[in-house]
Design an enzyme around this catalytic site. Structure first.
Site, PDB file in Angstrom:
ATOM      1  N   LEU A   1     -19.107  25.275 -24.248  1.00  0.00           N
ATOM      2  CA  LEU A   1     -20.285  25.301 -23.376  1.00  0.00           C
ATOM      3  C   LEU A   1     -21.501  25.484 -24.267  1.00  0.00           C
ATOM      4  O   LEU A   1     -21.536  26.397 -25.088  1.00  0.00           O
ATOM      5  CB  LEU A   1     -20.209  26.469 -22.388  1.00  0.00           C
ATOM      6  CG  LEU A   1     -19.496  26.271 -21.051  1.00  0.00           C
ATOM      7  CD1 LEU A   1     -19.577  27.548 -20.235  1.00  0.00           C
ATOM      8  CD2 LEU A   1     -20.073  25.105 -20.276  1.00  0.00           C
ATOM      9  N   ASP A   2     -22.504  24.626 -24.130  1.00  0.00           N
ATOM     10  CA  ASP A   2     -23.724  24.762 -24.928  1.00  0.00           C
ATOM     11  C   ASP A   2     -24.378  26.118 -24.669  1.00  0.00           C
ATOM     12  O   ASP A   2     -24.220  26.694 -23.589  1.00  0.00           O
ATOM     13  CB  ASP A   2     -24.710  23.644 -24.586  1.00  0.00           C
ATOM     14  CG  ASP A   2     -24.235  22.283 -25.060  1.00  0.00           C
ATOM     15  OD1 ASP A   2     -23.388  22.239 -25.974  1.00  0.00           O
ATOM     16  OD2 ASP A   2     -24.701  21.263 -24.507  1.00  0.00           O
TER      17      ASP A   2
END
Length: 301
Positions: free
Chosen positions: A37-38
């Protein structure tokens, strides 16, 4: 300790940082996540613990669900709000709800994407974001993705002052789908620049946002000795496979890697002994053979 922990990753934290915190709290080194997940994206980040790391490919293969926001009227280097503005197409009037819905529908089904330059995809041995940070652009390989549902979830908001329009959405996608790029593509369909202005992963690996545990909650469970309440058994990652409960003789057989003849026809089965997952076997030539072994797996207490 073995299992799957549905962790909630807040914005501002990398996925690697989330793994680091979990290792520190649990005192276990063998922990991995099932899909990055960024930092600017929050949501469900399933962590595989101990023998559960063997289930990572299964967790990653599952579909994912996101909610977020698309803003029309400008574009950035990163396709989200973290990058520098590189294009502006100020809106003089808003798109209708029907026009927006049609643009989302256009990107539903089997689609082709080109990964953004600011991504972890490797090209010629280097991550794309490494090229991007050096000011270089390289040819990126196309990727296939499936968008099974893409819907608008609120009334669009138009700003005549900024020349922008934003709206929220929910999207169900296959693994490896870039939601940032999807937002940009929706803008292209409408003939304007666009960015993904917010994103939350609400489902991953079969876990929902409501099931996810924060770092603070994980610390509290560790202190109270109640980790078994939040660390799910490994077999939850294989819940779609038929379960076979082994006899003592059958368990002895798989402990030595032997094949089994079972009254099953499915390509793979999960084998349990004493209520615990011990192996995943695959069907081949009318017999079931070892695929993944979890012989040391025990119930978390």
């Amino acid at each position: 300790m073995n299992g799957i922990l549905p962790l909630y990753k807040p914005t501002g934290m990398t996925s690697a940082d989330a793994v680091y915190h979990a290792r520190k709290i649990l005192g276990i080194k063998k922990i991995g996540h099932s899909g990055t997940l960024d930092p600017n994206v929050d949501g469900v980040l399933p962590l595989a613990i101990g023998a559960g790391t063997k289930a990572v490919p299964q967790l990653m293969a599952s579909g994912k669900v996101y909610t977020g926001e698309i803003t029309l009227g400008f574009a950035t280097t990163t396709e989200d709000l973290d990058g520098e503005v590189v294009d502006k197409t100020p809106l003089t009037q808003p798109f209708t709800a029907d026009q927006l819905d049609a643009a989302l529908t256009a990107w539903t089904g089997n689609i082709t994407q080109i990964p953004p330059m600011f991504s972890a995809v490797k090209v010629n041995g280097r991550r794309l974001y490494e090229y991007a940070r050096a000011g270089e652009t390289v040819k990126r390989p196309e990727r296939q993705a499936t968008v099974s549902q893409f819907t608008r979830t609120d009334e669009p908001v138009f700003s005549a002052t900024d020349g922008t329009q934003r709206f929220r959405f929910e999207v169900h996608v296959s693994k490896g789908t870039y939601i940032r790029t999807l937002a940009v593509d929706v803008g292209k369909t409408l003939g304007v620049a666009a960015v993904m202005s917010q994103l939350t992963r609400v489902k991953s690996g079969g876990f929902t946002l409501k099931q996810a545990v924060s770092i603070e909650q994980l610390k509290a469970h560790a202190a109270a000795g109640t980790l078994a309440d939040v660390i799910q058994p490994i077999d939850i990652a294989f819940a779609d496979l038929p379960q076979v409960d082994l006899t003592v003789e059958q368990f002895e057989a798989i402990s030595h890697g032997r094949f089994l003849s079972l009254d099953q026809q499915t390509p793979r089965v999960r084998l349990h002994f004493a209520g615990v997952l011990k192996a995943i076997y695959r069907r081949e030539d009318d017999q079931y053979r070892p695929d993944l072994m979890f012989l040391a797996n025990e119930k978390n207490v």
